[in-house]
Design an enzyme around this catalytic site. Structure first.
Site, PDB file in Angstrom:
ATOM      1  N   HIS A   1      34.791  38.300  42.893  1.00  0.00           N
ATOM      2  CA  HIS A   1      34.395  38.821  41.589  1.00  0.00           C
ATOM      3  C   HIS A   1      34.968  37.938  40.507  1.00  0.00           C
ATOM      4  CE1 HIS A   1      33.643  41.639  38.351  1.00  0.00           C
ATOM      5  NE2 HIS A   1      32.803  42.220  39.173  1.00  0.00           N
TER       6      HIS A   1
ATOM      7  N   ASP B   1      29.623  46.100  45.599  1.00  0.00           N
ATOM      8  CA  ASP B   1      28.379  46.010  46.357  1.00  0.00           C
ATOM      9  C   ASP B   1      28.579  45.960  47.864  1.00  0.00           C
ATOM     10  OD1 ASP B   1      26.599  45.975  44.195  1.00  0.00           O
ATOM     11  OD2 ASP B   1      27.209  43.933  43.739  1.00  0.00           O
TER      12      ASP B   1
ATOM     13  N   HIS C   1      24.527  39.190  40.836  1.00  0.00           N
ATOM     14  CA  HIS C   1      24.935  40.360  40.040  1.00  0.00           C
ATOM     15  C   HIS C   1      24.524  41.597  40.825  1.00  0.00           C
ATOM     16  CE1 HIS C   1      26.083  42.682  36.683  1.00  0.00           C
ATOM     17  NE2 HIS C   1      25.153  42.367  35.792  1.00  0.00           N
TER      18      HIS C   1
HETATM   19  N1  CMC Z   1      31.943  33.882  49.725  1.00  0.00           N
HETATM   20  C1  CMC Z   1      32.544  32.703  49.961  1.00  0.00           C
HETATM   21  N2  CMC Z   1      33.205  31.989  49.029  1.00  0.00           N
HETATM   22  C2  CMC Z   1      33.266  32.513  47.807  1.00  0.00           C
HETATM   23  C3  CMC Z   1      32.675  33.742  47.483  1.00  0.00           C
HETATM   24  C4  CMC Z   1      31.995  34.442  48.498  1.00  0.00           C
HETATM   25  N3  CMC Z   1      31.426  35.622  48.252  1.00  0.00           N
HETATM   26  N4  CMC Z   1      32.888  34.019  46.177  1.00  0.00           N
HETATM   27  C5  CMC Z   1      33.593  32.987  45.704  1.00  0.00           C
HETATM   28  N5  CMC Z   1      33.822  32.076  46.679  1.00  0.00           N
HETATM   29  C6  CMC Z   1      34.603  30.848  46.578  1.00  0.00           C
HETATM   30  C7  CMC Z   1      33.827  29.755  45.853  1.00  0.00           C
HETATM   31  O1  CMC Z   1      33.094  28.977  46.763  1.00  0.00           O
HETATM   32  C8  CMC Z   1      34.928  29.010  45.163  1.00  0.00           C
HETATM   33  O2  CMC Z   1      35.560  28.198  46.136  1.00  0.00           O
HETATM   34  P1  CMC Z   1      36.089  26.726  45.753  1.00  0.00           P
HETATM   35  O3  CMC Z   1      37.182  26.975  44.757  1.00  0.00           O
HETATM   36  O4  CMC Z   1      36.512  26.143  47.031  1.00  0.00           O
HETATM   37  O5  CMC Z   1      34.899  26.030  45.144  1.00  0.00           O
HETATM   38  C9  CMC Z   1      35.936  30.082  44.778  1.00  0.00           C
HETATM   39  O6  CMC Z   1      35.737  31.128  45.757  1.00  0.00           O
HETATM   40  C10 CMC Z   1      35.728  30.638  43.381  1.00  0.00           C
HETATM   41  O7  CMC Z   1      34.391  31.132  43.290  1.00  0.00           O
HETATM   42  P2  CMC Z   1      33.453  30.995  42.046  1.00  0.00           P
HETATM   43  O8  CMC Z   1      32.028  30.961  42.502  1.00  0.00           O
HETATM   44  O9  CMC Z   1      33.947  29.893  41.163  1.00  0.00           O
HETATM   45  O10 CMC Z   1      33.749  32.376  41.319  1.00  0.00           O
HETATM   46  P3  CMC Z   1      32.905  33.036  40.175  1.00  0.00           P
HETATM   47  O11 CMC Z   1      33.846  33.866  39.405  1.00  0.00           O
HETATM   48  O12 CMC Z   1      32.096  32.020  39.444  1.00  0.00           O
HETATM   49  O13 CMC Z   1      31.866  33.938  40.990  1.00  0.00           O
HETATM   50  C11 CMC Z   1      30.853  35.747  42.073  1.00  0.00           C
HETATM   51  C12 CMC Z   1      31.978  35.288  41.143  1.00  0.00           C
HETATM   52  C13 CMC Z   1      30.807  37.278  42.106  1.00  0.00           C
HETATM   53  C14 CMC Z   1      29.507  35.240  41.531  1.00  0.00           C
HETATM   54  C15 CMC Z   1      31.118  35.155  43.483  1.00  0.00           C
HETATM   55  O14 CMC Z   1      32.347  35.631  43.981  1.00  0.00           O
HETATM   56  C16 CMC Z   1      29.988  35.474  44.465  1.00  0.00           C
HETATM   57  O15 CMC Z   1      28.995  34.739  44.499  1.00  0.00           O
HETATM   58  N6  CMC Z   1      30.132  36.587  45.260  1.00  0.00           N
HETATM   59  C17 CMC Z   1      29.049  36.979  46.144  1.00  0.00           C
HETATM   60  C18 CMC Z   1      28.004  37.724  45.359  1.00  0.00           C
HETATM   61  C19 CMC Z   1      28.452  39.130  45.002  1.00  0.00           C
HETATM   62  O16 CMC Z   1      28.976  39.855  45.824  1.00  0.00           O
HETATM   63  N7  CMC Z   1      28.188  39.515  43.741  1.00  0.00           N
HETATM   64  C20 CMC Z   1      28.486  40.844  43.246  1.00  0.00           C
HETATM   65  C21 CMC Z   1      29.494  40.831  42.155  1.00  0.00           C
HETATM   66  S1  CMC Z   1      30.140  42.472  41.832  1.00  0.00           S
HETATM   67  C22 CMC Z   1      28.839  43.368  41.220  1.00  0.00           C
HETATM   68  C23 CMC Z   1      28.362  42.951  39.910  1.00  0.00           C
HETATM   69  O17 CMC Z   1      29.171  42.788  38.978  1.00  0.00           O
HETATM   70  O18 CMC Z   1      27.141  42.802  39.770  1.00  0.00           O
END
Ligand code: CMC
Length: 431
Positions: A308, A364, A269
């Protein structure tokens, strides 16, 4: 002919059919619970870890269209607010639902300005932390501690009392945030200067040394205002959900907001901006970007600042921050890590791994570069997020408290453990 706004479901276990009402594109989980319910059996439940498709509230605070990359506060586009408003006006808009009249704004600004001081005993609380305490830990503890200074805050149904706590929280967050920063540096805490604007005063409490008056560069003040506006709310994100969940117990707003700060601390987050900067430093140079991207694709690590839950397009806040970067770097000089970030973005936006998963830069990705240029250590980045987000948390909290449909947040579980086991005392098990 108007379409019937219902969903017909046939339970193939029994052959029974159910007609569920659809309102605003949603069915009620309690209606699903009627499916298959008998005197002995619980009805059907909805399994949704991480609430990926569950609406927990009806809200009029913030609108997001993740596919189109749209973000609006109370209906006003984020781009217009970032361009022409200021943080205190946006905070008022979020909390009270309307743009303030001149009189309302002046009163609001006056109230916030004159509540920036904290009780001296809070200083003692903060002094008790170790020299290397993470400022987010200090912030969340000191906000929680505020509840002990204002016990009347527990009366959450009294509008006047509520308003006073809202003013106190928004006013004192920069003071607490700045003091947690000074603490790590072993520098004396700087008291608020009520001649300064909200953002100027924050910069003064962070950076003032022996000069009688701190005068920040107006371009930096403007950049901070923009960053504050962009971070002020983001509908039902993890920390807003934490505030609502804790707030649903009818606890005071200081305790609810400290839960929000705790949720924001996590690297998935608000902690992501800190993680982005560490990642950029680890990559070090443009040439090393392709190897890093390969590592991400192999699942060895994540590209922090990308992806996201809601945006499946460029995060509109990231676009505005990218522009703010140029303005800040005009004053501070270019952050050499900008080149690494731009290369990462370029390669990722062309790579099928990221394109097919709709992974774009989020808020971010660039904010850490600005914060670093402004001389903040990475540990402070999430504090810089928590200060403005307090306005959004409070807007969400007020909406929750006033919503007759809200109940104490208490999800169901699907139990997967053992049952009715016979306990064997340790003295027998360990023979
Ligand atoms: N790098 C590489 N792969 C990714 C990333 C990433 N940053 N984000 C998602 N994926 C992949 C993930 O591995 C999955 O692949 P597969 O379908 O092959 O398993 C697919 O994309 C879907 O990801 P998810 O984890 O199911 O998506 P989510 O909606 O649960 O997670 C997230 C969203 C923000 C937690 C995630 O994108 C992430 O960890 N990003 C990096 C951390 C980040 O930048 N967070 C800040 C969010 S914005 C500010 C805020 O709101 O606080």
């Amino acid at each position: 002919m108007t379409q019937k706004q219902t969903l017909t479901v046939r339970d193939n276990r029994t052959g029974d059919e159910y007609e569920l009402d659809i309102t605003d594109g949603a069915i009620r989980a309690s209606d699903v619970g009627k499916i298959g319910k008998t005197e002995d059996e619980a009805g059907l439940a909805v399994y949704d870890p991480g609430f990926t498709n569950t609406a927990s509230t009806r809200s009029a605070v913030t609108f997001i269209d993740g596919d189109k990359g749209i973000l609006e506060y109370r209906g006003y586009p984020i781009e217009q607010l970032a361009e022409s408003s200021n943080f205190l006006e946006v905070a008022y808009l979020l909390i009270y639902g309307e743009l303030p009249t001149r009189e309302q704004y002046e009163r609001w600004e006056h109230e916030i300005t004159f509540h920036t001081f904290v009780h001296e005993d809070i200083k003692t609380v903060m002094r008790g932390f170790r020299y290397d305490a993470h400022p987010m830990g200090m912030l969340l503890s000191s906000v929680g501690a505020l509840s002990t200074f204002y016990p009347e805050a527990r009366n959450i149904t009294d509008e006047q009392i509520r308003h006073e706590q809202i003013v106190r929280l928004i006013a004192k967050m920069p003071t607490l945030g700045a003091w947690s920063f000074r603490h790590a540096q072993g520098k004396p805490y700087v008291y608020p200067d009520n001649d300064l604007s909200y953002a100027e005063n924050f910069l003064s409490m962070l950076f003032r040394m022996s000069e009688p008056k701190y005068e920040p560069d107006p371009r930096l003040t403007k950049a901070l205002e923009v960053l504050f506006i962009l971070h002020a709310d983001h509908e039902q994100n993890a920390s807003a959900n934490a505030v609502r969940s804790v707030g649903s117990t009818q606890v005071d707003p200081y305790s609810a907001v400290s839960a929000g700060i705790a949720a924001l601390f996590g690297p998935l987050h608000g902690g992501a901006n800190e993680a982005v900067l560490r990642m950029l430093k680890r990559i070090g140079s443009k040439e090393k970007v392709p190897a890093f991207i390969e590592g991400v694709k192999n699942g060895d690590e994540r590209l922090m600042g990308f992806g996201h839950r809601v945006y499946k397009n460029y995060d509109p806040r990231a676009k505005i921050i990218k522009k703010a970067c140029d303005e800040v770097f005009e004053v501070t000089g270019v952050n050499p890590l900008l080149e690494v970030a731009q290369e990462l973005e370029k390669i990722a936006l062309e790579d099928d791994y990221f394109v097919s998963r709709k992974l774009y830069p989020n808020v971010d990705f660039y904010s850490g570069l600005i914060y670093e240029a402004l001389q903040f250590p990475p540990e402070m980045f999430t504090v810089l997020f928590a200060i403005p987000r307090t306005a959004g948390w409070l807007a969400q909290w007020i909406e929750l408290v006033d919503d007759p449909e809200q109940k104490i947040a208490r999800p169901k579980q699907i139990y997967t453990g053992g049952r009715e086991l016979d306990f064997v005392p340790a003295s027998e098990r360990w023979k």
